[in-house]
Design an enzyme around this catalytic site. Structure first.
Site, PDB file in Angstrom:
ATOM      1  N   GLY A 264       4.183  19.262   9.956  1.00 17.26           N
ATOM      2  CA  GLY A 264       3.037  18.859  10.761  1.00 17.26           C
ATOM      3  C   GLY A 264       1.671  19.090  10.162  1.00 17.26           C
ATOM      4  O   GLY A 264       0.672  18.646  10.728  1.00 17.26           O
ATOM      5  N   ARG A 340       1.431   2.098   9.022  1.00 16.68           N
ATOM      6  CA  ARG A 340       0.629   3.091   9.760  1.00 16.68           C
ATOM      7  C   ARG A 340      -0.615   2.523  10.439  1.00 16.68           C
ATOM      8  O   ARG A 340      -0.885   2.852  11.583  1.00 16.68           O
ATOM      9  CB  ARG A 340       0.269   4.286   8.855  1.00 16.68           C
ATOM     10  CG  ARG A 340       1.488   4.996   8.257  1.00 16.68           C
ATOM     11  CD  ARG A 340       1.169   6.351   7.637  1.00 16.68           C
ATOM     12  NE  ARG A 340       0.846   7.330   8.649  1.00 16.68           N
ATOM     13  CZ  ARG A 340      -0.355   7.728   8.934  1.00 16.68           C
ATOM     14  NH1 ARG A 340      -1.380   7.279   8.251  1.00 16.68           N
ATOM     15  NH2 ARG A 340      -0.555   8.593   9.904  1.00 16.68           N
ATOM     16  N   CYS A 372       2.089 -12.717  10.184  1.00 19.28           N
ATOM     17  CA  CYS A 372       1.547 -13.504  11.303  1.00 19.28           C
ATOM     18  C   CYS A 372       1.325 -12.660  12.549  1.00 19.28           C
ATOM     19  O   CYS A 372       2.004 -12.846  13.568  1.00 19.28           O
ATOM     20  CB  CYS A 372       2.489 -14.646  11.603  1.00 19.28           C
ATOM     21  SG  CYS A 372       2.819 -15.594  10.135  1.00 19.28           S
ATOM     22  N   TYR A 401       5.202   8.362   4.735  1.00 17.73           N
ATOM     23  CA  TYR A 401       5.373   7.375   5.811  1.00 17.73           C
ATOM     24  C   TYR A 401       4.814   6.007   5.426  1.00 17.73           C
ATOM     25  O   TYR A 401       4.368   5.240   6.267  1.00 17.73           O
ATOM     26  CB  TYR A 401       4.751   7.873   7.126  1.00 17.73           C
ATOM     27  CG  TYR A 401       5.248   9.251   7.505  1.00 17.73           C
ATOM     28  CD1 TYR A 401       6.576   9.443   7.885  1.00 17.73           C
ATOM     29  CD2 TYR A 401       4.419  10.371   7.424  1.00 17.73           C
ATOM     30  CE1 TYR A 401       7.062  10.698   8.192  1.00 17.73           C
ATOM     31  CE2 TYR A 401       4.892  11.645   7.732  1.00 17.73           C
ATOM     32  CZ  TYR A 401       6.215  11.799   8.113  1.00 17.73           C
ATOM     33  OH  TYR A 401       6.690  13.044   8.420  1.00 17.73           O
TER      34      TYR A 401
HETATM   35  N1  LLP Z   1      10.066  18.423  10.958  1.00 19.62           N
HETATM   36  C1  LLP Z   1      10.363  17.655  12.017  1.00 19.62           C
HETATM   37  C2  LLP Z   1      11.351  18.139  12.977  1.00 19.62           C
HETATM   38  C3  LLP Z   1       9.693  16.419  12.199  1.00 19.62           C
HETATM   39  O1  LLP Z   1       9.973  15.694  13.278  1.00 19.62           O
HETATM   40  C4  LLP Z   1       8.727  16.002  11.260  1.00 19.62           C
HETATM   41  C5  LLP Z   1       8.029  14.724  11.418  1.00 19.62           C
HETATM   42  C6  LLP Z   1       8.478  16.835  10.148  1.00 19.62           C
HETATM   43  C7  LLP Z   1       9.162  18.040  10.032  1.00 19.62           C
HETATM   44  C8  LLP Z   1       7.489  16.478   9.085  1.00 19.62           C
HETATM   45  O2  LLP Z   1       6.206  16.382   9.575  1.00 19.62           O
HETATM   46  P1  LLP Z   1       4.960  16.248   8.579  1.00 19.62           P
HETATM   47  O3  LLP Z   1       4.860  17.525   7.804  1.00 19.62           O
HETATM   48  O4  LLP Z   1       5.200  15.097   7.690  1.00 19.62           O
HETATM   49  O5  LLP Z   1       3.821  16.039   9.490  1.00 19.62           O
HETATM   50  N2  LLP Z   1       5.396   8.219  11.046  1.00 19.62           N
HETATM   51  C9  LLP Z   1       4.346   9.136  11.428  1.00 19.62           C
HETATM   52  C10 LLP Z   1       4.769  10.586  11.311  1.00 19.62           C
HETATM   53  C11 LLP Z   1       6.010  10.901  12.089  1.00 19.62           C
HETATM   54  C12 LLP Z   1       6.427  12.343  11.931  1.00 19.62           C
HETATM   55  C13 LLP Z   1       7.758  12.584  12.535  1.00 19.62           C
HETATM   56  N3  LLP Z   1       8.267  13.899  12.365  1.00 19.62           N
HETATM   57  C14 LLP Z   1       3.097   8.839  10.612  1.00 19.62           C
HETATM   58  O6  LLP Z   1       3.113   7.933   9.784  1.00 19.62           O
HETATM   59  O7  LLP Z   1       2.062   9.479  10.833  1.00 19.62           O
END
Ligand code: LLP
Length: 442
Positions: A264, A340, A372, A401
């Site tokens: 996160g 995104r 489109c 992503y």
């Molecule tokens: N751990 C779990 C349980 C998760 O659900 C996620 C992301 C992460 C770790 C990794 O999170 P990060 O460090 O990358 O923030 N598609 C979206 C982001 C979706 C994230 C889903 N879960 C975007 O493009 O912003």
């Protein structure tokens, strides 16, 4: 050619060192600058591999990983890179060699990790709200480190799978701490209204249940409150609640060895990043503070923070277009290549690969793809120096992503991917062909 001072702006364009910096270019166009990935010219890569093209920097990935390692050096921990952010096998291999474990959310991701690192299973955590029995069986056979279980029903399916194989499953319950991550609603997961986790207040009774089941071993607690979180407070708040729970669980007789604090950590899409090492250090003190007195091993699941700024999407300008007063650059990358902006209204900085002169006046344009849909834009109302048809643009911070969310909408083959390291560039995924897309249809 010499790399510019990493902190400079070129015509207002913010660079992303150590991966992406402008260098003076003394080509046929005379004076100017061109964007490089490490020591490789992006112009050169576009010529060689075509566009749209994802390009990643090994130096950036390594630098960001070491910043995490350094920030957590005083606390026993394992970094389990979140595969969903970018699951290319070569990237996984690079991270595995650097000592990473992995956070997977599907049988497919598990297979990728095992392919990238045959002996990687003991550092894999399996997250996700809907693991199937087949996926659990596969993970049990591989001998993964931890299952992050999200419901009572899932716990009983895991118990059946483990009993069937007579293999112990190490379990953490993913608790929902009811903390507001203050991020985009689609990627916020830690409030009670979200589908994720077990309400923290009901966790104790489920732990008691789990402890009584043969082949399940209560080993940890896990939490993940969302993605692209730029403040430390929500993380610290969530971990404080988890620490309280761990004290209760210990009093109940459980041994909690592992604390998985999820991923996160956000990145600076819109302005230059404050020093990343400082940012991670603040995050580290926020999440380790509440756990100091507890004898636990920390699991971290960063995705975006490791790989996001390590990638750009290169795209060529197909057409310049003017509708009444509005100017558009129609480029060859679209929402299917980078979802995104369309999905979250996300901002990605867009810069020209070649800057002809630093004093050129800028124009306001929408950078749009050929798909489109009006939602098919990469950037709206952007100030860019005048670019011509055929020029190259780089969409920054697309390592996470980007390719991972790409689709074949409009029967568009997905881009190729290149991994740069110093002077060398390796194709790590070839461009799809329409033939690939049609091959699964009967
Ligand atoms: N751990 C779990 C349980 C998760 O659900 C996620 C992301 C992460 C770790 C990794 O999170 P990060 O460090 O990358 O923030 N598609 C979206 C982001 C979706 C994230 C889903 N879960 C975007 O493009 O912003």
């Amino acid at each position: 050619m010499s790399p510019r001072n990493a902190a400079t702006r070129v015509s207002g364009m913010v660079e992303r060192p150590p991966g992406f910096c402008y260098r003076e270019s003394k080509d046929s166009r005379g004076r100017g600058s061109a964007l490089y990935c490490e020591n490789v010219s992006l112009n050169h890569l576009a010529k060689q591999y075509g566009t749209p093209l994802y390009v990643y920097s090994t130096a950036t990935i390594r630098a960001r990983l070491s910043a995490f390692e350094k920030a957590f050096r005083h606390f026993p921990h394992t970094i389990c890179y979140s595969v969903k952010a970018n699951s290319n096998l070569s990237i996984l291999r690079l991270l595995a060699r650097a000592g990473c474990g992995f956070d997977v959310v599907s049988g497919g991701e598990l297979e990728r990790v095992l392919r990238a690192d045959r002996r990687g299973a003991r550092k894999i955590v399996f997250s996700g709200v809907g693991k199937s029995a087949d996926e659990m069986l596969m993970a049990l056979k591989a001998g993964i480190l931890l299952f992050n279980v999200e419901s009572e029903s899932e716990l009983s399916v895991l118990a059946e799978c483990a009993a069937r194989l007579r293999k112990e499953a190490r379990v953490a319950l993913r608790v929902n701490p009811d903390v507001d991550a203050r991020t985009h609603p689609y990627i916020s997961t830690g409030l009670h209204k979200h589908k994720f986790g077990i309400p923290i207040a009901s966790a104790r009774s489920l732990y008691a249940q789990a402890a009584g089941i043969k082949y399940l071993k209560v080993a940890g607690v896990s939490v993940h409150i969302g993605s692209q979180i730029t403040d430390v407070e929500p993380f610290a708040e969530a971990v404080t609640r988890v620490a309280d729970l761990i004290r209760q669980l210990s009093a109940d007789g459980h041994t909690i060895e592992l604390v998985d604090v999820g991923g996160g950590v956000g990145i600076a899409y819109e302005q230059r990043e404050v020093d990343f090492a400082d940012h991670v250090a603040r995050y580290a003190s926020g999440v380790t503070g509440p756990l100091r007195e507890l004898k636990v091993h920390l699991l971290l699941e960063p995705g975006r923070a490791i790989i996001g700024p390590a990638g750009v999407l290169l795209t060529s300008v197909l057409y310049r277009k003017r509708n009444d007063g509005k100017r558009f650059l129609v480029v060859d990358a679209a929402m299917n290549d980078l979802m995104r902006p369309a999905l979250y209204g996300a901002y990605h900085e867009i810069v020209p690969v070649d800057i002809k002169s630093e004093t050129e006046p800028q124009e306001v344009v929408d950078v749009v793809g050929p798909v489109c849909e009006s939602g098919d834009f990469l950037g709206r109302d952007r100030n860019l120096p005048p670019v011509e048809e055929g020029d190259l643009l780089a969409v920054l911070d697309t390592g996470a992503y980007g390719m991972a969310l790409a689709s074949n909408y409009n029967t568009r083959p997905r881009p190729a991917e290149v991994l740069v390291s110093g002077k060398s560039a390796k194709l790590i995924r070839r461009r799809e062909k329409v033939r690939d897309l049609l091959s699964t249809e009967l």
